[in-house]
Design a protein around this motif. Structure first.
Motif, PDB file in Angstrom:
ATOM      1  N   THR A  31     -14.009   2.286  -4.697  1.00 49.49           N
ATOM      2  CA  THR A  31     -15.044   1.767  -3.810  1.00 49.49           C
ATOM      3  C   THR A  31     -14.628   1.969  -2.363  1.00 49.49           C
ATOM      4  O   THR A  31     -13.440   1.952  -2.031  1.00 49.49           O
ATOM      5  CB  THR A  31     -15.344   0.268  -4.044  1.00 49.49           C
ATOM      6  OG1 THR A  31     -14.164  -0.490  -3.783  1.00 49.49           O
ATOM      7  CG2 THR A  31     -15.820  -0.004  -5.460  1.00 49.49           C
ATOM      8  N   ILE A  48     -12.345   0.858   4.253  1.00 50.85           N
ATOM      9  CA  ILE A  48     -11.498   0.162   3.290  1.00 50.85           C
ATOM     10  C   ILE A  48     -11.767   0.760   1.916  1.00 50.85           C
ATOM     11  O   ILE A  48     -12.897   0.737   1.440  1.00 50.85           O
ATOM     12  CB  ILE A  48     -11.811  -1.353   3.273  1.00 50.85           C
ATOM     13  CG1 ILE A  48     -11.625  -1.962   4.666  1.00 50.85           C
ATOM     14  CG2 ILE A  48     -10.949  -2.068   2.229  1.00 50.85           C
ATOM     15  CD1 ILE A  48     -10.212  -1.983   5.193  1.00 50.85           C
ATOM     16  N   THR A  50     -10.749   0.907  -2.152  1.00 51.98           N
ATOM     17  CA  THR A  50     -10.096   0.229  -3.268  1.00 51.98           C
ATOM     18  C   THR A  50     -10.053   1.170  -4.465  1.00 51.98           C
ATOM     19  O   THR A  50     -11.067   1.769  -4.827  1.00 51.98           O
ATOM     20  CB  THR A  50     -10.832  -1.070  -3.646  1.00 51.98           C
ATOM     21  OG1 THR A  50     -10.816  -1.947  -2.516  1.00 51.98           O
ATOM     22  CG2 THR A  50     -10.152  -1.773  -4.819  1.00 51.98           C
ATOM     23  N   ALA A  52      -9.082   1.293  -8.436  1.00 51.81           N
ATOM     24  CA  ALA A  52      -8.762   0.519  -9.639  1.00 51.81           C
ATOM     25  C   ALA A  52      -7.997   1.415 -10.594  1.00 51.81           C
ATOM     26  O   ALA A  52      -8.484   2.464 -11.000  1.00 51.81           O
ATOM     27  CB  ALA A  52     -10.044   0.008 -10.280  1.00 51.81           C
ATOM     28  N   LYS A  57      -5.188  -2.981  -9.094  1.00 52.44           N
ATOM     29  CA  LYS A  57      -5.884  -2.218  -8.073  1.00 52.44           C
ATOM     30  C   LYS A  57      -5.174  -2.294  -6.741  1.00 52.44           C
ATOM     31  O   LYS A  57      -4.365  -3.184  -6.492  1.00 52.44           O
ATOM     32  CB  LYS A  57      -7.337  -2.643  -7.935  1.00 52.44           C
ATOM     33  CG  LYS A  57      -7.577  -4.075  -7.575  1.00 52.44           C
ATOM     34  CD  LYS A  57      -9.086  -4.328  -7.610  1.00 52.44           C
ATOM     35  CE  LYS A  57      -9.420  -5.704  -7.060  1.00 52.44           C
ATOM     36  NZ  LYS A  57     -10.864  -5.898  -6.982  1.00 52.44           N
ATOM     37  N   GLN A  58      -5.479  -1.319  -5.908  1.00 56.77           N
ATOM     38  CA  GLN A  58      -4.848  -1.207  -4.602  1.00 56.77           C
ATOM     39  C   GLN A  58      -5.960  -1.006  -3.574  1.00 56.77           C
ATOM     40  O   GLN A  58      -6.875  -0.217  -3.791  1.00 56.77           O
ATOM     41  CB  GLN A  58      -3.914   0.007  -4.610  1.00 56.77           C
ATOM     42  CG  GLN A  58      -3.135   0.196  -3.319  1.00 56.77           C
ATOM     43  CD  GLN A  58      -2.167   1.363  -3.426  1.00 56.77           C
ATOM     44  OE1 GLN A  58      -2.493   2.400  -3.971  1.00 56.77           O
ATOM     45  NE2 GLN A  58      -0.959   1.187  -2.912  1.00 56.77           N
ATOM     46  N   THR A  59      -5.858  -1.765  -2.496  1.00 56.58           N
ATOM     47  CA  THR A  59      -6.839  -1.634  -1.414  1.00 56.58           C
ATOM     48  C   THR A  59      -6.114  -1.166  -0.164  1.00 56.58           C
ATOM     49  O   THR A  59      -5.076  -1.730   0.203  1.00 56.58           O
ATOM     50  CB  THR A  59      -7.533  -2.988  -1.148  1.00 56.58           C
ATOM     51  OG1 THR A  59      -8.174  -3.416  -2.348  1.00 56.58           O
ATOM     52  CG2 THR A  59      -8.585  -2.861  -0.049  1.00 56.58           C
ATOM     53  N   GLU A  61      -6.571   0.543   3.987  1.00 54.24           N
ATOM     54  CA  GLU A  61      -7.404   0.857   5.146  1.00 54.24           C
ATOM     55  C   GLU A  61      -7.059   2.268   5.595  1.00 54.24           C
ATOM     56  O   GLU A  61      -5.883   2.626   5.702  1.00 54.24           O
ATOM     57  CB  GLU A  61      -7.112  -0.124   6.278  1.00 54.24           C
ATOM     58  CG  GLU A  61      -7.927   0.178   7.535  1.00 54.24           C
ATOM     59  CD  GLU A  61      -7.536  -0.705   8.721  1.00 54.24           C
ATOM     60  OE1 GLU A  61      -8.050  -0.453   9.819  1.00 54.24           O
ATOM     61  OE2 GLU A  61      -6.709  -1.625   8.544  1.00 54.24           O
ATOM     62  N   GLU A  82      -4.027  -4.757   0.177  1.00 54.89           N
ATOM     63  CA  GLU A  82      -3.786  -5.646  -0.957  1.00 54.89           C
ATOM     64  C   GLU A  82      -3.396  -4.826  -2.170  1.00 54.89           C
ATOM     65  O   GLU A  82      -3.915  -3.738  -2.383  1.00 54.89           O
ATOM     66  CB  GLU A  82      -5.070  -6.423  -1.274  1.00 54.89           C
ATOM     67  CG  GLU A  82      -4.907  -7.505  -2.318  1.00 54.89           C
ATOM     68  CD  GLU A  82      -6.203  -8.252  -2.594  1.00 54.89           C
ATOM     69  OE1 GLU A  82      -6.124  -9.392  -3.017  1.00 54.89           O
ATOM     70  OE2 GLU A  82      -7.290  -7.671  -2.389  1.00 54.89           O
ATOM     71  N   GLU A  83      -2.451  -5.372  -2.973  1.00 51.33           N
ATOM     72  CA  GLU A  83      -2.096  -4.746  -4.241  1.00 51.33           C
ATOM     73  C   GLU A  83      -2.069  -5.832  -5.298  1.00 51.33           C
ATOM     74  O   GLU A  83      -1.535  -6.910  -5.067  1.00 51.33           O
ATOM     75  CB  GLU A  83      -0.711  -4.090  -4.149  1.00 51.33           C
ATOM     76  CG  GLU A  83      -0.748  -2.708  -3.546  1.00 51.33           C
ATOM     77  CD  GLU A  83       0.601  -2.004  -3.613  1.00 51.33           C
ATOM     78  OE1 GLU A  83       0.735  -1.077  -4.406  1.00 51.33           O
ATOM     79  OE2 GLU A  83       1.507  -2.407  -2.860  1.00 51.33           O
ATOM     80  N   LYS A  84      -2.685  -5.523  -6.437  1.00 52.81           N
ATOM     81  CA  LYS A  84      -2.700  -6.509  -7.531  1.00 52.81           C
ATOM     82  C   LYS A  84      -2.156  -5.907  -8.791  1.00 52.81           C
ATOM     83  O   LYS A  84      -2.435  -4.754  -9.089  1.00 52.81           O
ATOM     84  CB  LYS A  84      -4.145  -6.972  -7.787  1.00 52.81           C
ATOM     85  CG  LYS A  84      -4.653  -7.934  -6.731  1.00 52.81           C
ATOM     86  CD  LYS A  84      -5.993  -8.536  -7.144  1.00 52.81           C
ATOM     87  CE  LYS A  84      -6.425  -9.597  -6.149  1.00 52.81           C
ATOM     88  NZ  LYS A  84      -7.869  -9.713  -6.047  1.00 52.81           N
TER      89      LYS A  84
END
Length: 84
Positions: A31, A48, A50, A52, A57-59, A61, A82-84
């Motif tokens: 996205t 931005i 993202t 998956a 997932k990793q977001t 910029e 962000e990293e999840k």
């Protein structure tokens, strides 16, 4: 300048191969600013993105759109949000 998202992902080395980036886009796993992206969607600096993956997932910029990024410059193309 604007760059296709599949090319950005490869140049920034967020995804190893452009074919993988294209498949991720086609599979709805990428996205841009919260909107589902296609492989040919054009990116601008400040967007931005993202990605998956299978397990998370990793977001990031977008900081720059380098046409030919050597390995040591690839990481300067983005900032991890962000990293999840």
């Amino acid at each position: 300048g604007r760059m296709r998202v599949d090319k950005f992902l490869k140049n920034a080395r967020l995804i190893k191969r452009r074919t993988v980036g294209k498949a991720a886009c086609d599979g709805g796993r990428i996205t841009i600013n919260g909107k589902e992206a296609k492989a040919g969607t054009k990116l601008n600096v400040g967007d931005i993105v993202t990605i998956a993956y299978g397990g998370g997932k990793q977001t990031v910029e977008v900081l720059s759109l380098l046409e030919h990024a050597p390995k040591n410059q690839a990481e300067s193309m983005y900032r991890i949000v962000e990293e999840k």
